[in-house]
Design a protein around this motif. Sequence first.
Motif, PDB file in Angstrom:
ATOM      1  N   TRP A  24      38.827  33.548  21.795  1.00 22.30           N
ATOM      2  CA  TRP A  24      39.168  32.290  22.444  1.00 22.30           C
ATOM      3  C   TRP A  24      40.117  31.473  21.589  1.00 22.30           C
ATOM      4  O   TRP A  24      40.072  31.536  20.368  1.00 22.30           O
ATOM      5  N   PHE A  25      40.931  30.674  22.275  1.00 23.36           N
ATOM      6  CA  PHE A  25      41.750  29.672  21.620  1.00 23.36           C
ATOM      7  C   PHE A  25      41.160  28.325  22.001  1.00 23.36           C
ATOM      8  O   PHE A  25      41.052  27.993  23.176  1.00 23.36           O
ATOM      9  N   HIS A  26      40.739  27.560  20.995  1.00 24.09           N
ATOM     10  CA  HIS A  26      40.178  26.226  21.198  1.00 24.09           C
ATOM     11  C   HIS A  26      41.265  25.213  20.878  1.00 24.09           C
ATOM     12  O   HIS A  26      41.747  25.159  19.740  1.00 24.09           O
ATOM     13  N   THR A  27      41.661  24.419  21.883  1.00 20.34           N
ATOM     14  CA  THR A  27      42.722  23.434  21.677  1.00 20.34           C
ATOM     15  C   THR A  27      42.168  22.202  20.986  1.00 20.34           C
ATOM     16  O   THR A  27      40.954  21.998  20.928  1.00 20.34           O
ATOM     17  N   GLU A  28      43.075  21.364  20.506  1.00 17.72           N
ATOM     18  CA  GLU A  28      42.661  20.112  19.864  1.00 17.72           C
ATOM     19  C   GLU A  28      42.030  19.157  20.866  1.00 17.72           C
ATOM     20  O   GLU A  28      41.332  18.230  20.481  1.00 17.72           O
ATOM     21  N   ASN A  29      42.243  19.386  22.167  1.00 19.22           N
ATOM     22  CA  ASN A  29      41.657  18.539  23.205  1.00 19.22           C
ATOM     23  C   ASN A  29      40.291  19.038  23.658  1.00 19.22           C
ATOM     24  O   ASN A  29      39.696  18.467  24.573  1.00 19.22           O
ATOM     25  N   LEU A  33      40.450  28.593  25.860  1.00 19.64           N
ATOM     26  CA  LEU A  33      41.164  29.612  26.620  1.00 19.64           C
ATOM     27  C   LEU A  33      40.653  30.988  26.206  1.00 19.64           C
ATOM     28  O   LEU A  33      40.703  31.346  25.029  1.00 19.64           O
ATOM     29  N   ASP A  34      40.168  31.762  27.170  1.00 17.70           N
ATOM     30  CA  ASP A  34      39.717  33.126  26.919  1.00 17.70           C
ATOM     31  C   ASP A  34      40.964  34.004  26.839  1.00 17.70           C
ATOM     32  O   ASP A  34      41.615  34.257  27.859  1.00 17.70           O
ATOM     33  N   LEU A  35      41.325  34.448  25.653  1.00 20.87           N
ATOM     34  CA  LEU A  35      42.571  35.165  25.457  1.00 20.87           C
ATOM     35  C   LEU A  35      42.560  36.585  26.005  1.00 20.87           C
ATOM     36  O   LEU A  35      43.568  37.281  25.932  1.00 20.87           O
TER      37      LEU A  35
END
Length: 76
Positions: A24-29, A33-35
């Motif tokens: 996963w990509f964890h945004t600053e917000n 996102l499951d890559l």
Amino acid sequence: MKLKPQVDIQEFLQAVQNCRGGVWFHTENGDQLDLRSTLSQLLFASIVAKSPLGPVGEIRVKKREDLSLLGQYLTK
């Protein structure tokens, strides 16, 4: 872990597909996102393209052994 600057995104996402667990990509917000998802990959690529120093956020893996596949693309 953070994505290194100047990483070939296509190569990175191909490596993600070879992982046994989730990535996963964890945004600053606070978005995740499951890559392994095609739609999330498109969003991720868009985020990376807009940020010359690399995306602001963190890459997380479910299985630690997947770090051996992704390690060349990541930094602490």
